[in-house]
Design a protein around this motif. Structure first.
Motif, PDB file in Angstrom:
ATOM      1  N   VAL A 184       0.817  -1.218   0.000  1.00 12.01           N
ATOM      2  CA  VAL A 184       0.000   0.000   0.000  1.00 12.01           C
ATOM      3  C   VAL A 184       0.855   1.274   0.000  1.00 12.01           C
ATOM      4  N   GLY A 185       2.143   1.124   0.089  1.00 14.99           N
ATOM      5  CA  GLY A 185       3.050   2.271   0.081  1.00 14.99           C
ATOM      6  C   GLY A 185       4.479   1.783   0.063  1.00 14.99           C
ATOM      7  N   GLY A 186       5.393   2.719   0.002  1.00 18.31           N
ATOM      8  CA  GLY A 186       6.766   2.278   0.044  1.00 18.31           C
ATOM      9  C   GLY A 186       7.823   3.293  -0.338  1.00 18.31           C
ATOM     10  N   LEU A 187       7.463   4.316  -1.112  1.00 15.41           N
ATOM     11  CA  LEU A 187       8.458   5.336  -1.425  1.00 15.41           C
ATOM     12  C   LEU A 187       8.838   6.057  -0.135  1.00 15.41           C
ATOM     13  N   VAL A 188      10.119   6.197   0.110  1.00 17.79           N
ATOM     14  CA  VAL A 188      10.585   6.846   1.325  1.00 17.79           C
ATOM     15  C   VAL A 188      10.663   8.351   1.080  1.00 17.79           C
ATOM     16  N   ILE A 189       9.969   9.099   1.924  1.00 17.81           N
ATOM     17  CA  ILE A 189       9.949  10.563   1.857  1.00 17.81           C
ATOM     18  C   ILE A 189      10.758  11.086   3.033  1.00 17.81           C
ATOM     19  N   GLY A 190      11.573  12.093   2.793  1.00 15.27           N
ATOM     20  CA  GLY A 190      12.362  12.659   3.876  1.00 15.27           C
ATOM     21  C   GLY A 190      13.150  13.868   3.424  1.00 15.27           C
ATOM     22  N   VAL A 191      14.098  14.252   4.237  1.00 15.36           N
ATOM     23  CA  VAL A 191      14.939  15.409   3.963  1.00 15.36           C
ATOM     24  C   VAL A 191      15.872  15.077   2.798  1.00 15.36           C
ATOM     25  N   THR A 192      15.899  15.946   1.804  1.00 19.64           N
ATOM     26  CA  THR A 192      16.678  15.693   0.591  1.00 19.64           C
ATOM     27  C   THR A 192      17.809  16.701   0.370  1.00 19.64           C
ATOM     28  N   LEU A 193      18.129  17.485   1.370  1.00 22.46           N
ATOM     29  CA  LEU A 193      19.154  18.527   1.192  1.00 22.46           C
ATOM     30  C   LEU A 193      20.462  17.948   0.668  1.00 22.46           C
ATOM     31  N   GLU A 194      21.037  16.991   1.369  1.00 27.02           N
ATOM     32  CA  GLU A 194      22.320  16.412   0.946  1.00 27.02           C
ATOM     33  C   GLU A 194      22.179  15.707  -0.395  1.00 27.02           C
ATOM     34  N   GLN A 195      21.055  15.032  -0.583  1.00 29.50           N
ATOM     35  CA  GLN A 195      20.781  14.336  -1.842  1.00 29.50           C
ATOM     36  C   GLN A 195      20.720  15.331  -3.000  1.00 29.50           C
ATOM     37  N   ASN A 196      20.021  16.441  -2.815  1.00 28.89           N
ATOM     38  CA  ASN A 196      19.906  17.448  -3.871  1.00 28.89           C
ATOM     39  C   ASN A 196      21.261  18.045  -4.226  1.00 28.89           C
TER      40      ASN A 196
END
Length: 113
Positions: free
Chosen positions: A33-45
């Motif tokens: 029913v879900g699975g994409l992990v949402i979170g802080v993306t500063l370092e990733q960006n």
């Protein structure tokens, strides 16, 4: 809010680096029913902007530092300027940028408020 979004795998995760980070969530009948992990993306960006060359990011083709090109260059000053310029285009304020030959690379930045 900038800096929050879908996570991608990094060196701490299983799977290929930069693939979508997925942690399946199942209901009582074992359906996903879900699975994409949402979170802080500063370092990733920041990492993605440093890796990408201009034209590689569909959503903003003008963005991309192409940091791998520094291997063939000795102009660290030009790359420091380019990094600041491109991070600013994404709304990041850089408070520290250390990029010098033979020294650790460090960026401290945050999205403007």
């Amino acid at each position: 809010m900038k800096g929050i979004g879908i996570q991608v795998n990094d060196h701490n995760d299983t799977g290929d680096i930069l693939d979508l980070k997925i942690e399946p969530i199942r209901d009582s009948s074992n359906k996903i029913v879900g699975g994409l992990v949402i979170g802080v993306t500063l370092e990733q960006n920041i990492s993605l902007m440093l890796l990408a060359h201009q034209g590689e990011l569909k959503s903003n083709p003008d963005l991309g530092v192409g940091l791998e090109d520094i291997v063939l260059s000795e102009d660290y000053l030009a790359f420091r300027h380019k990094i600041r310029e491109h991070l600013k285009k994404d709304g990041l304020a850089v408070s520290q940028l250390d990029l010098f030959e033979g020294k650790p690379f460090k960026i401290v930045a945050e999205y403007g408020k």
